[in-house]
Write a protein that holds these residues in place. Structure first.
Motif, PDB file in Angstrom:
ATOM      1  N   ALA A 183       0.837  -1.197   0.000  1.00  0.00           N
ATOM      2  CA  ALA A 183       0.000   0.000   0.000  1.00  0.00           C
ATOM      3  C   ALA A 183       0.875   1.251   0.000  1.00  0.00           C
ATOM      4  CB  ALA A 183      -0.936   0.006   1.211  1.00  0.00           C
ATOM      5  N   ARG A 184       0.272   2.358  -0.440  1.00  0.00           N
ATOM      6  CA  ARG A 184       0.975   3.649  -0.484  1.00  0.00           C
ATOM      7  C   ARG A 184       0.229   4.663   0.367  1.00  0.00           C
ATOM      8  NH1 ARG A 184       0.840   8.415  -3.291  1.00  0.00           N
ATOM      9  NH2 ARG A 184      -0.934   7.758  -4.573  1.00  0.00           N
ATOM     10  N   PHE A 253     -10.993  -3.630  -1.164  1.00  0.00           N
ATOM     11  CA  PHE A 253     -10.317  -2.669  -0.301  1.00  0.00           C
ATOM     12  C   PHE A 253     -11.295  -1.561   0.085  1.00  0.00           C
ATOM     13  CE2 PHE A 253      -6.501  -4.130  -2.769  1.00  0.00           C
ATOM     14  CZ  PHE A 253      -5.882  -4.762  -1.698  1.00  0.00           C
ATOM     15  N   SER A 254     -11.069  -1.018   1.281  1.00  0.00           N
ATOM     16  CA  SER A 254     -11.847   0.120   1.763  1.00  0.00           C
ATOM     17  C   SER A 254     -10.912   0.978   2.589  1.00  0.00           C
ATOM     18  CB  SER A 254     -13.033  -0.350   2.614  1.00  0.00           C
ATOM     19  OG  SER A 254     -13.710   0.755   3.181  1.00  0.00           O
ATOM     20  N   PHE A 255     -10.626   2.177   2.119  1.00  0.00           N
ATOM     21  CA  PHE A 255      -9.666   3.047   2.787  1.00  0.00           C
ATOM     22  C   PHE A 255     -10.410   3.920   3.800  1.00  0.00           C
ATOM     23  CE2 PHE A 255      -7.818   2.648  -1.665  1.00  0.00           C
ATOM     24  CZ  PHE A 255      -7.123   1.499  -1.344  1.00  0.00           C
ATOM     25  N   ASN A 256     -10.452   3.430   5.036  1.00  0.00           N
ATOM     26  CA  ASN A 256     -11.378   3.982   6.022  1.00  0.00           C
ATOM     27  C   ASN A 256     -10.833   5.139   6.844  1.00  0.00           C
ATOM     28  OD1 ASN A 256     -13.342   1.992   5.340  1.00  0.00           O
ATOM     29  ND2 ASN A 256     -12.213   0.502   6.570  1.00  0.00           N
ATOM     30  N   ASP A 257      -9.514   5.218   7.031  1.00  0.00           N
ATOM     31  CA  ASP A 257      -9.002   6.253   7.924  1.00  0.00           C
ATOM     32  C   ASP A 257      -8.258   7.369   7.205  1.00  0.00           C
ATOM     33  OD1 ASP A 257      -6.639   5.028   7.216  1.00  0.00           O
ATOM     34  OD2 ASP A 257      -6.099   4.373   9.236  1.00  0.00           O
ATOM     35  N   GLY A 258      -8.222   7.317   5.886  1.00  0.00           N
ATOM     36  CA  GLY A 258      -7.613   8.395   5.118  1.00  0.00           C
ATOM     37  C   GLY A 258      -6.107   8.366   5.011  1.00  0.00           C
ATOM     38  N   GLU A 259      -5.449   7.344   5.602  1.00  0.00           N
ATOM     39  CA  GLU A 259      -3.994   7.288   5.553  1.00  0.00           C
ATOM     40  C   GLU A 259      -3.461   6.671   4.260  1.00  0.00           C
ATOM     41  OE1 GLU A 259      -2.140   5.535   8.908  1.00  0.00           O
ATOM     42  OE2 GLU A 259      -3.277   6.690  10.385  1.00  0.00           O
ATOM     43  N   ILE A 260      -4.254   5.790   3.644  1.00  0.00           N
ATOM     44  CA  ILE A 260      -3.792   5.040   2.481  1.00  0.00           C
ATOM     45  C   ILE A 260      -4.406   5.617   1.205  1.00  0.00           C
ATOM     46  CG2 ILE A 260      -3.694   2.774   1.378  1.00  0.00           C
ATOM     47  CD1 ILE A 260      -2.000   3.049   3.927  1.00  0.00           C
ATOM     48  N   GLU A 262      -3.651   4.223  -1.981  1.00  0.00           N
ATOM     49  CA  GLU A 262      -3.940   3.089  -2.861  1.00  0.00           C
ATOM     50  C   GLU A 262      -3.292   1.834  -2.303  1.00  0.00           C
ATOM     51  OE1 GLU A 262      -1.935   3.117  -6.724  1.00  0.00           O
ATOM     52  OE2 GLU A 262      -0.728   4.818  -6.038  1.00  0.00           O
ATOM     53  N   ALA A 263      -3.826   0.696  -2.703  1.00  0.00           N
ATOM     54  CA  ALA A 263      -3.286  -0.596  -2.283  1.00  0.00           C
ATOM     55  C   ALA A 263      -3.558  -1.604  -3.392  1.00  0.00           C
ATOM     56  CB  ALA A 263      -3.910  -1.061  -0.973  1.00  0.00           C
ATOM     57  N   GLY A 264      -2.802  -2.677  -3.387  1.00  0.00           N
ATOM     58  CA  GLY A 264      -3.009  -3.702  -4.403  1.00  0.00           C
ATOM     59  C   GLY A 264      -2.405  -5.024  -3.998  1.00  0.00           C
ATOM     60  N   TRP A 265      -2.888  -6.076  -4.635  1.00  0.00           N
ATOM     61  CA  TRP A 265      -2.303  -7.404  -4.475  1.00  0.00           C
ATOM     62  C   TRP A 265      -1.223  -7.565  -5.533  1.00  0.00           C
ATOM     63  CZ3 TRP A 265      -3.255 -10.844  -0.617  1.00  0.00           C
ATOM     64  CH2 TRP A 265      -4.388 -10.637   0.167  1.00  0.00           C
ATOM     65  N   PHE A 266      -0.019  -7.920  -5.105  1.00  0.00           N
ATOM     66  CA  PHE A 266       1.102  -8.073  -6.016  1.00  0.00           C
ATOM     67  C   PHE A 266       1.627  -9.502  -5.942  1.00  0.00           C
ATOM     68  CE2 PHE A 266       0.835  -3.639  -4.946  1.00  0.00           C
ATOM     69  CZ  PHE A 266       1.121  -2.978  -6.132  1.00  0.00           C
ATOM     70  N   THR A 267       2.000 -10.048  -7.080  1.00  0.00           N
ATOM     71  CA  THR A 267       2.546 -11.397  -7.106  1.00  0.00           C
ATOM     72  C   THR A 267       3.985 -11.393  -6.598  1.00  0.00           C
ATOM     73  OG1 THR A 267       3.455 -11.238  -9.337  1.00  0.00           O
ATOM     74  CG2 THR A 267       1.129 -11.929  -9.120  1.00  0.00           C
ATOM     75  N   ARG A 268       4.442 -12.578  -6.220  1.00  0.00           N
ATOM     76  CA  ARG A 268       5.812 -12.693  -5.757  1.00  0.00           C
ATOM     77  C   ARG A 268       6.788 -12.283  -6.858  1.00  0.00           C
ATOM     78  NH1 ARG A 268       5.150 -17.059  -3.404  1.00  0.00           N
ATOM     79  NH2 ARG A 268       5.163 -16.373  -1.233  1.00  0.00           N
TER      80      ARG A 268
END
Length: 311
Positions: A183-184, A253-260, A262-268
């Motif tokens: 996540a960023r 995903f649900s960005f509930n607290d405003g800190e994130i 974007e986020a994603g699932w990344f492969t190895r």
């Protein structure tokens, strides 16, 4: 492939000196060692001098015939010499031919040897605490350092206060197989991603904090929370406690607290490719990688690398 361990000790968790906590209250022993003791200087920006991978240590006796009130005791080197630290301007090495540079532990700590990493991390944490804890939390009275800098005492009532540590969890969420969440934060540069972290609340266990923080930050419900390791993070006074946990890639995903942001699932494979680019501070500016990852000084990097190394 649900479980894994850290491959290496996190860089700021390395040990190279004896903390010698008994000497903090043994005034006679502390005085006896002062004449040959070494001194670590940490400037106002928490920078130190490094030469050849070792932190530059001067002669403590130059400060006088006993430790000054603001000095903090760090322990003993393998050869038995005591090491103290003070906040103040940096001084060049005694050897005029020695090459040295000013470094920040947070950004370049990977070049430090084990002893230097321990000494600088401890000194930074202690000196930061003293800078912000000069008055009693009980009655506001001015306090004085005691026990080699490992306590502050209220001279009016004798109440002691000790260095405060703020515990925080940091967790890699994965699906138990080949994908992990990165996540960023909203304030980070584009493409800089890491794993999720947050401070432990009063009355909360580490494991419960992991579940709560991940739900708050990205809306995932995680299970099978497992401990990995810990690392001091003296910026200014945290302890990072590392975990991994299982999440469901089908849950949105649900960005509930405003800190994130974007986020994603990344492969190895994607994570390995990003690791090959270095870290966010050293990656080639022409890199087209979707990811830039944390520096090696952080436990986040060690957790990510350990997960990515699985077959």
């Amino acid at each position: 492939m649900r479980s894994f361990q850290l491959r290496n000790v996190p860089l700021l968790s390395r040990v190279g000196a004896d903390r010698s906590d008994a000497l903090r209250t043994d005034i006679d022993a502390a005085m006896a060692g002062w004449a040959d003791a070494l001194l670590l200087r940490v400037d106002q920006r928490s920078q130190v001098l490094i030469s050849g991978g070792e932190v530059v240590l001067g002669k403590a006796a130059r400060l006088g015939d006993k430790p000054p009130e603001h000095a903090v005791f760090l322990g003993r080197l393998p050869d038995g010499r005591h090491v103290w630290a003070v906040r103040g301007p940096l001084e060049a090495p005694e050897d005029p031919d020695a090459e040295s540079e000013v470094l920040d532990l947070r950004r370049t700590g990977q070049v430090f040897d084990d002893t230097s990493a321990q000494l600088v991390a401890t000194a930074t944490a202690l000196l930061n605490w003293h800078d912000h804890s000069r008055f009693s939390a009980v009655d506001g009275a001015a306090t004085k350092p005691a026990k080699g800098g490992w306590a502050r005492v209220n001279p009016l009532n004798g109440h002691e206060e000790f260095p405060r540590i703020d515990p925080a969890v940091i967790c890699l969420v994965h699906d138990g197989y080949d994908r992990a969440v990165l996540a960023r934060q909203t304030m980070w540069p584009e493409r800089l991603f890491s794993i999720l972290a947050g401070f432990v609340e009063a009355g909360e266990s580490f494991e419960n904090c992991v579940v709560r923080e991940i739900a708050e930050e990205i809306g995932l419900t995680v299970t099978d929370v497992q401990y990995l390791g810990s690392q001091p993070w003296p910026f200014p006074r945290s302890l990072m406690v590392g975990f991994h946990a299982i999440g469901d890639p089908e849950q949105p995903f649900s960005f509930n607290d405003g800190e994130i942001a974007e986020a994603g699932w990344f492969t190895r494979a994607e994570v390995r490719a990003a690791l090959d680019q270095g870290d966010w501070s050293s990656a080639n500016g022409d890199s087209v990688s979707r990811l830039l990852l944390p520096g090696s000084i952080s436990i986040a990097r060690e957790i990510i690398e350990s997960w990515a190394a699985l077959n």
